[in-house]
Design a protein around this motif. Sequence first.
Motif, PDB file in Angstrom:
ATOM      1  N   MET A 187      28.693  85.707  -5.444  1.00 27.82           N
ATOM      2  CA  MET A 187      27.797  84.570  -5.605  1.00 27.82           C
ATOM      3  C   MET A 187      28.527  83.286  -5.205  1.00 27.82           C
ATOM      4  O   MET A 187      29.719  83.153  -5.414  1.00 27.82           O
ATOM      5  N   ASN A 188      27.793  82.373  -4.651  1.00 24.81           N
ATOM      6  CA  ASN A 188      28.371  81.121  -4.198  1.00 24.81           C
ATOM      7  C   ASN A 188      28.898  80.305  -5.390  1.00 24.81           C
ATOM      8  O   ASN A 188      28.199  80.102  -6.372  1.00 24.81           O
ATOM      9  N   GLU A 189      30.134  79.840  -5.281  1.00 24.89           N
ATOM     10  CA  GLU A 189      30.757  79.085  -6.387  1.00 24.89           C
ATOM     11  C   GLU A 189      30.031  77.775  -6.662  1.00 24.89           C
ATOM     12  O   GLU A 189      29.917  77.348  -7.801  1.00 24.89           O
ATOM     13  N   ARG A 190      29.475  77.165  -5.622  1.00 26.07           N
ATOM     14  CA  ARG A 190      28.733  75.910  -5.795  1.00 26.07           C
ATOM     15  C   ARG A 190      27.514  76.113  -6.694  1.00 26.07           C
ATOM     16  O   ARG A 190      27.210  75.291  -7.562  1.00 26.07           O
ATOM     17  N   LEU A 191      26.820  77.247  -6.507  1.00 23.38           N
ATOM     18  CA  LEU A 191      25.645  77.526  -7.341  1.00 23.38           C
ATOM     19  C   LEU A 191      26.038  77.764  -8.788  1.00 23.38           C
ATOM     20  O   LEU A 191      25.338  77.348  -9.707  1.00 23.38           O
ATOM     21  N   LEU A 192      27.165  78.424  -9.008  1.00 21.77           N
ATOM     22  CA  LEU A 192      27.619  78.682 -10.369  1.00 21.77           C
ATOM     23  C   LEU A 192      28.007  77.394 -11.080  1.00 21.77           C
ATOM     24  O   LEU A 192      27.858  77.277 -12.298  1.00 21.77           O
ATOM     25  N   ASN A 193      28.516  76.415 -10.339  1.00 19.07           N
ATOM     26  CA  ASN A 193      28.922  75.144 -10.936  1.00 19.07           C
ATOM     27  C   ASN A 193      27.762  74.161 -11.067  1.00 19.07           C
ATOM     28  O   ASN A 193      27.911  73.110 -11.670  1.00 19.07           O
ATOM     29  N   THR A 194      26.607  74.489 -10.499  1.00 17.67           N
ATOM     30  CA  THR A 194      25.461  73.593 -10.544  1.00 17.67           C
ATOM     31  C   THR A 194      24.896  73.482 -11.956  1.00 17.67           C
ATOM     32  O   THR A 194      24.700  72.387 -12.475  1.00 17.67           O
ATOM     33  N   ILE A 195      24.648  74.607 -12.610  1.00 20.71           N
ATOM     34  CA  ILE A 195      24.060  74.610 -13.945  1.00 20.71           C
ATOM     35  C   ILE A 195      25.171  74.640 -14.971  1.00 20.71           C
ATOM     36  O   ILE A 195      25.981  75.553 -15.001  1.00 20.71           O
ATOM     37  N   ARG A 196      25.219  73.609 -15.813  1.00 23.89           N
ATOM     38  CA  ARG A 196      26.269  73.510 -16.836  1.00 23.89           C
ATOM     39  C   ARG A 196      25.881  74.247 -18.107  1.00 23.89           C
ATOM     40  O   ARG A 196      26.629  75.051 -18.639  1.00 23.89           O
ATOM     41  N   ALA A 197      24.674  73.942 -18.648  1.00 24.90           N
ATOM     42  CA  ALA A 197      24.248  74.541 -19.917  1.00 24.90           C
ATOM     43  C   ALA A 197      22.756  74.315 -20.104  1.00 24.90           C
ATOM     44  O   ALA A 197      22.201  73.346 -19.579  1.00 24.90           O
ATOM     45  N   PRO A 198      22.106  75.192 -20.862  1.00 27.36           N
ATOM     46  CA  PRO A 198      20.704  74.920 -21.207  1.00 27.36           C
ATOM     47  C   PRO A 198      20.640  73.871 -22.309  1.00 27.36           C
ATOM     48  O   PRO A 198      21.538  73.788 -23.155  1.00 27.36           O
ATOM     49  N   ARG A 199      19.614  73.034 -22.297  1.00 29.77           N
ATOM     50  CA  ARG A 199      19.405  72.045 -23.352  1.00 29.77           C
ATOM     51  C   ARG A 199      18.471  72.679 -24.369  1.00 29.77           C
ATOM     52  O   ARG A 199      17.376  73.114 -24.021  1.00 29.77           O
ATOM     53  N   ILE A 200      18.906  72.723 -25.630  1.00 29.36           N
ATOM     54  CA  ILE A 200      18.097  73.346 -26.669  1.00 29.36           C
ATOM     55  C   ILE A 200      17.766  72.305 -27.732  1.00 29.36           C
ATOM     56  O   ILE A 200      18.660  71.737 -28.357  1.00 29.36           O
ATOM     57  N   SER A 201      16.468  72.028 -27.881  1.00 32.30           N
ATOM     58  CA  SER A 201      15.991  71.066 -28.868  1.00 32.30           C
ATOM     59  C   SER A 201      14.535  71.399 -29.182  1.00 32.30           C
ATOM     60  O   SER A 201      13.969  72.337 -28.610  1.00 32.30           O
ATOM     61  N   GLU A 202      13.940  70.635 -30.073  1.00 39.32           N
ATOM     62  CA  GLU A 202      12.528  70.854 -30.392  1.00 39.32           C
ATOM     63  C   GLU A 202      11.649  70.589 -29.175  1.00 39.32           C
ATOM     64  O   GLU A 202      10.695  71.311 -28.915  1.00 39.32           O
ATOM     65  N   LYS A 203      11.981  69.565 -28.430  1.00 43.91           N
ATOM     66  CA  LYS A 203      11.197  69.230 -27.240  1.00 43.91           C
ATOM     67  C   LYS A 203      11.277  70.351 -26.205  1.00 43.91           C
ATOM     68  O   LYS A 203      10.264  70.750 -25.632  1.00 43.91           O
ATOM     69  N   THR A 204      12.479  70.885 -25.968  1.00 41.87           N
ATOM     70  CA  THR A 204      12.614  71.944 -24.965  1.00 41.87           C
ATOM     71  C   THR A 204      11.962  73.241 -25.440  1.00 41.87           C
ATOM     72  O   THR A 204      11.487  74.027 -24.631  1.00 41.87           O
ATOM     73  N   ALA A 205      11.906  73.466 -26.760  1.00 41.88           N
ATOM     74  CA  ALA A 205      11.219  74.649 -27.286  1.00 41.88           C
ATOM     75  C   ALA A 205       9.721  74.556 -27.005  1.00 41.88           C
ATOM     76  O   ALA A 205       9.081  75.552 -26.655  1.00 41.88           O
ATOM     77  N   ARG A 206       9.154  73.359 -27.151  1.00 49.90           N
ATOM     78  CA  ARG A 206       7.738  73.174 -26.826  1.00 49.90           C
ATOM     79  C   ARG A 206       7.490  73.351 -25.329  1.00 49.90           C
ATOM     80  O   ARG A 206       6.481  73.906 -24.919  1.00 49.90           O
ATOM     81  N   LEU A 207       8.410  72.862 -24.515  1.00 53.88           N
ATOM     82  CA  LEU A 207       8.260  73.004 -23.060  1.00 53.88           C
ATOM     83  C   LEU A 207       8.345  74.468 -22.634  1.00 53.88           C
ATOM     84  O   LEU A 207       7.686  74.892 -21.685  1.00 53.88           O
ATOM     85  N   ALA A 208       9.184  75.256 -23.323  1.00 58.80           N
ATOM     86  CA  ALA A 208       9.354  76.665 -22.975  1.00 58.80           C
ATOM     87  C   ALA A 208       8.047  77.435 -23.136  1.00 58.80           C
ATOM     88  O   ALA A 208       7.828  78.429 -22.442  1.00 58.80           O
ATOM     89  N   GLU A 209       7.177  76.979 -24.027  1.00 60.54           N
ATOM     90  CA  GLU A 209       5.881  77.629 -24.208  1.00 60.54           C
ATOM     91  C   GLU A 209       5.004  77.482 -22.971  1.00 60.54           C
ATOM     92  O   GLU A 209       4.134  78.306 -22.720  1.00 60.54           O
ATOM     93  N   SER A 210       5.230  76.438 -22.184  1.00 61.55           N
ATOM     94  CA  SER A 210       4.457  76.231 -20.955  1.00 61.55           C
ATOM     95  C   SER A 210       5.297  76.532 -19.715  1.00 61.55           C
ATOM     96  O   SER A 210       5.112  75.915 -18.662  1.00 61.55           O
ATOM     97  N   ASN A 211       6.238  77.466 -19.845  1.00 60.47           N
ATOM     98  CA  ASN A 211       7.068  77.949 -18.727  1.00 60.47           C
ATOM     99  C   ASN A 211       7.975  76.877 -18.120  1.00 60.47           C
ATOM    100  O   ASN A 211       8.265  76.921 -16.930  1.00 60.47           O
ATOM    101  N   GLN A 212       8.414  75.895 -18.909  1.00 59.19           N
ATOM    102  CA  GLN A 212       9.369  74.907 -18.424  1.00 59.19           C
ATOM    103  C   GLN A 212      10.657  75.021 -19.221  1.00 59.19           C
ATOM    104  O   GLN A 212      10.621  75.173 -20.438  1.00 59.19           O
ATOM    105  N   TYR A 213      11.782  74.931 -18.531  1.00 61.81           N
ATOM    106  CA  TYR A 213      13.092  75.024 -19.172  1.00 61.81           C
ATOM    107  C   TYR A 213      13.933  73.844 -18.723  1.00 61.81           C
ATOM    108  O   TYR A 213      13.776  73.341 -17.610  1.00 61.81           O
TER     109      TYR A 213
END
Length: 96
Positions: free
Chosen positions: A1-27
């Motif tokens: 896998m390309n190293e640039r792609l692996l370094n692109t995403i640092r971490a998922p953001r987990i909060s109440e707002k992101t939990a609500r967004l996950a219900e509508s297929n957004q992360y």
Amino acid sequence: MNERLLNTIRAPRISEKTARLAESNQYVFEVASTATKADVKAAVEQLFSVKVEAVNVVNAKGKTKTFRFRSGRRSDQRKAYVRLADGQSIDVTAKA
């Protein structure tokens, strides 16, 4: 896998707002400050084997905070809001 792609995403953001967004297929992910929408889309599709419909990127300025009478500044962050195709999901709460 390309190293640039692996370094692109640092971490998922987990909060109440992101939990609500996950219900509508957004992360929400914290991404590298140099990452583009195309980079984020390619990285999410490769890492999680899903189909990405849209990516929105936001630059969040760091807050100025005071600690023991000294003023300091939190670092700036770049967040990516990723919308997946219908019927697809990512388990961001799973521990690696």
